[in-house]
Enzyme design. Structure first.
Site, PDB file in Angstrom:
ATOM      1  N   TYR A 178      36.964  29.167  30.555  1.00 35.74           N
ATOM      2  CA  TYR A 178      35.899  30.159  30.733  1.00 35.74           C
ATOM      3  C   TYR A 178      34.580  29.475  31.122  1.00 35.74           C
ATOM      4  CZ  TYR A 178      32.648  33.962  29.606  1.00 35.74           C
ATOM      5  OH  TYR A 178      31.653  34.923  29.670  1.00 35.74           O
ATOM      6  N   LYS A 182      32.681  29.350  34.875  1.00 36.73           N
ATOM      7  CA  LYS A 182      31.305  29.847  35.019  1.00 36.73           C
ATOM      8  C   LYS A 182      30.406  28.737  35.589  1.00 36.73           C
ATOM      9  CE  LYS A 182      31.759  34.001  33.196  1.00 36.73           C
ATOM     10  NZ  LYS A 182      31.707  35.171  34.074  1.00 36.73           N
TER      11      LYS A 182
HETATM   12  N1  LIG Z   1      31.129  39.930  27.015  1.00 39.37           N
HETATM   13  C1  LIG Z   1      30.258  39.019  26.663  1.00 39.37           C
HETATM   14  O1  LIG Z   1      29.894  38.882  25.473  1.00 39.37           O
HETATM   15  C2  LIG Z   1      29.658  38.111  27.724  1.00 39.37           C
HETATM   16  C3  LIG Z   1      28.782  37.104  27.324  1.00 39.37           C
HETATM   17  C4  LIG Z   1      28.183  36.321  28.305  1.00 39.37           C
HETATM   18  C5  LIG Z   1      28.461  36.528  29.655  1.00 39.37           C
HETATM   19  N2  LIG Z   1      29.348  37.499  30.002  1.00 39.37           N
HETATM   20  C6  LIG Z   1      29.623  37.672  31.445  1.00 39.37           C
HETATM   21  O2  LIG Z   1      28.775  38.707  31.926  1.00 39.37           O
HETATM   22  C7  LIG Z   1      29.389  39.341  33.050  1.00 39.37           C
HETATM   23  C8  LIG Z   1      29.343  40.848  32.883  1.00 39.37           C
HETATM   24  O3  LIG Z   1      29.988  41.183  31.674  1.00 39.37           O
HETATM   25  P1  LIG Z   1      30.210  42.718  31.290  1.00 39.37           P
HETATM   26  O4  LIG Z   1      30.783  42.711  29.918  1.00 39.37           O
HETATM   27  O5  LIG Z   1      28.983  43.489  31.579  1.00 39.37           O
HETATM   28  O6  LIG Z   1      31.355  43.123  32.349  1.00 39.37           O
HETATM   29  P2  LIG Z   1      32.392  44.330  32.297  1.00 39.37           P
HETATM   30  O7  LIG Z   1      31.853  45.461  31.516  1.00 39.37           O
HETATM   31  O8  LIG Z   1      33.729  43.785  31.904  1.00 39.37           O
HETATM   32  O9  LIG Z   1      32.423  44.756  33.838  1.00 39.37           O
HETATM   33  C9  LIG Z   1      33.006  43.915  34.784  1.00 39.37           C
HETATM   34  C10 LIG Z   1      32.784  44.412  36.197  1.00 39.37           C
HETATM   35  O10 LIG Z   1      33.608  43.602  37.071  1.00 39.37           O
HETATM   36  C11 LIG Z   1      34.495  44.453  37.802  1.00 39.37           C
HETATM   37  N3  LIG Z   1      35.822  43.848  37.917  1.00 39.37           N
HETATM   38  C12 LIG Z   1      36.601  43.352  36.930  1.00 39.37           C
HETATM   39  N4  LIG Z   1      37.791  42.949  37.426  1.00 39.37           N
HETATM   40  C13 LIG Z   1      37.748  43.205  38.753  1.00 39.37           C
HETATM   41  C14 LIG Z   1      38.678  43.025  39.823  1.00 39.37           C
HETATM   42  N5  LIG Z   1      39.884  42.493  39.627  1.00 39.37           N
HETATM   43  N6  LIG Z   1      38.303  43.399  41.061  1.00 39.37           N
HETATM   44  C15 LIG Z   1      37.095  43.939  41.279  1.00 39.37           C
HETATM   45  N7  LIG Z   1      36.159  44.140  40.317  1.00 39.37           N
HETATM   46  C16 LIG Z   1      36.498  43.776  39.070  1.00 39.37           C
HETATM   47  C17 LIG Z   1      34.623  45.737  36.981  1.00 39.37           C
HETATM   48  O11 LIG Z   1      35.011  46.785  37.848  1.00 39.37           O
HETATM   49  P3  LIG Z   1      35.917  48.015  37.315  1.00 39.37           P
HETATM   50  O12 LIG Z   1      34.988  48.911  36.534  1.00 39.37           O
HETATM   51  O13 LIG Z   1      36.424  48.637  38.558  1.00 39.37           O
HETATM   52  O14 LIG Z   1      36.976  47.411  36.439  1.00 39.37           O
HETATM   53  C18 LIG Z   1      33.203  45.873  36.415  1.00 39.37           C
HETATM   54  O15 LIG Z   1      32.356  46.466  37.365  1.00 39.37           O
HETATM   55  C19 LIG Z   1      30.793  38.760  33.146  1.00 39.37           C
HETATM   56  O16 LIG Z   1      30.818  37.786  34.152  1.00 39.37           O
HETATM   57  C20 LIG Z   1      31.013  38.114  31.787  1.00 39.37           C
HETATM   58  O17 LIG Z   1      31.896  37.006  31.857  1.00 39.37           O
HETATM   59  C21 LIG Z   1      29.931  38.307  29.080  1.00 39.37           C
END
Ligand SMILES: NC(=O)c1ccc[n+]([C@@H]2O[C@H](COP(=O)([O-])OP(=O)(O)OC[C@H]3O[C@@H](n4cnc5c(N)ncnc54)[C@H](OP(=O)(O)O)[C@@H]3O)[C@@H](O)[C@H]2O)c1
Length: 271
Positions: A178, A182
């Site tokens: 992961y 990144k």
């Molecule tokens: N979760 C945490 O605690 C955390 C912490 C630090 C950083 N982050 C990072 O922050 C970023 C945003 O996180 P989030 O939780 O806001 O994201 P999220 O709610 O999981 O949303 C992900 C987005 O990516 C799209 N996506 C996922 N798989 C896809 C695919 N195969 N093809 C096209 N589009 C796809 C989704 O589209 P659909 O709606 O169509 O699925 C959605 O618009 C990510 O990169 C994550 O790694 C997360």
């Protein structure tokens, strides 16, 4: 209580105090080198930015950060045109969203959709998936390949400021898939030479997620409850979204900037 129980209780109390003190020291050290953000007049900055008539696109607007970011951008009305690029068409009830442009693309054939990335001044990328959802290969495909290809097309299409939501601990030399993925994508996008490249490295995102992610839910509950002891280990999603927008308004920043969790909190706390 016998002697054994009393000693055990003392050891446990000592250990708890030690862990909390250690967390406080780490927290102080992590915060102490963070520049204080000068007071800003956000209204004036927004008005100034509006005059520039800039356009933007958002990748991942259906996700949790993307939704919050889109809301901020629409409410502040700082762009003359907002385009959503995603794998599916989204529907919005609110009239405020009626002028959005949506480009539905196939991320496996992004080269065929180069036009979708043309003519935007600013790009926001909140794309991402998890290993649990997509498997290791699928995770790299989305969080590295799709993100990098989108950035390349955006650069070729004239985008000057690219914002990437990455993660706390991103490190291309890490042995964790992961963090390594990144870190790699950050470094490769930096090499594309955007006029301005802003990387956000939030800690655990605090949000009532629509999708069920048990491990994230447990982490959120724990870190949310202890956010005053561990303030650098979590962040509300609305704060991340606001920080991305406020940072957009700050012209003349460094070409490449990495905002760690604390810096995101400082910016995102601005009203
Ligand atoms: N979760 C945490 O605690 C955390 C912490 C630090 C950083 N982050 C990072 O922050 C970023 C945003 O996180 P989030 O939780 O806001 O994201 P999220 O709610 O999981 O949303 C992900 C987005 O990516 C799209 N996506 C996922 N798989 C896809 C695919 N195969 N093809 C096209 N589009 C796809 C989704 O589209 P659909 O709606 O169509 O699925 C959605 O618009 C990510 O990169 C994550 O790694 C997360």
């Amino acid at each position: 209580m016998n002697i054994f129980e009393s000693n055990w209780a003392k050891t446990l109390s000592f250990f708890t105090v030690f862990v909390v003190a250690l967390a406080a020291v780490f927290n102080y050290l992590e915060n102490s080198d963070t520049d204080e953000i000068p007071r800003m007049d956000l209204n004036a900055m927004e008005e100034n930015y509006r005059q520039k008539n800039r356009t933007c696109f958002i990748l991942g607007a259906s996700g949790e950060t993307g939704k919050a970011l889109l809301k901020e951008i629409v409410e502040r009305n700082i762009f003359s045109k907002i385009t959503l690029i995603g794998r599916r068409q989204l529907t919005f009830e609110d009239k405020a969203y009626e002028n959005l442009v949506q480009n539905v693309v196939d991320f496996e054939k992004l080269d065929e959709y180069a036009e979708a990335f043309q003519g935007h001044d600013v790009g926001y990328c909140c794309l991402g998936t998890t290993k649990a959802k997509a498997g290791a290969e699928g995770f790299v495909r989305v969080d590295h390949d799709y993100v990098l290809k989108s950035a390349e097309l955006a650069k070729a299409g004239g985008c000057s400021h690219f914002h990437l939501e990455s993660s706390k601990g991103a490190d291309k030399t890490s042995s964790f898939l992961y963090l390594k993925t990144k870190g790699q994508v950050e470094a490769e996008i930096e090499d594309l030479g955007f006029e301005r490249f802003s990387v956000y490295r939030p800690a655990v995102l605090l949000v009532d997620r629509e999708e069920s992610r048990p491990a994230e839910w447990v982490a959120q509950k724990f870190l949310g409850a202890f956010s005053s002891v561990f303030p650098t280990m979590s962040i509300p999603i609305t704060v991340v979204a606001r920080a991305m927008v406020v940072n957009t308004l700050k012209d003349g920043e460094k070409r490449v900037e990495i905002l760690e969790n604390k810096a995101i909190c400082n910016l995102g706390d601005k009203k």
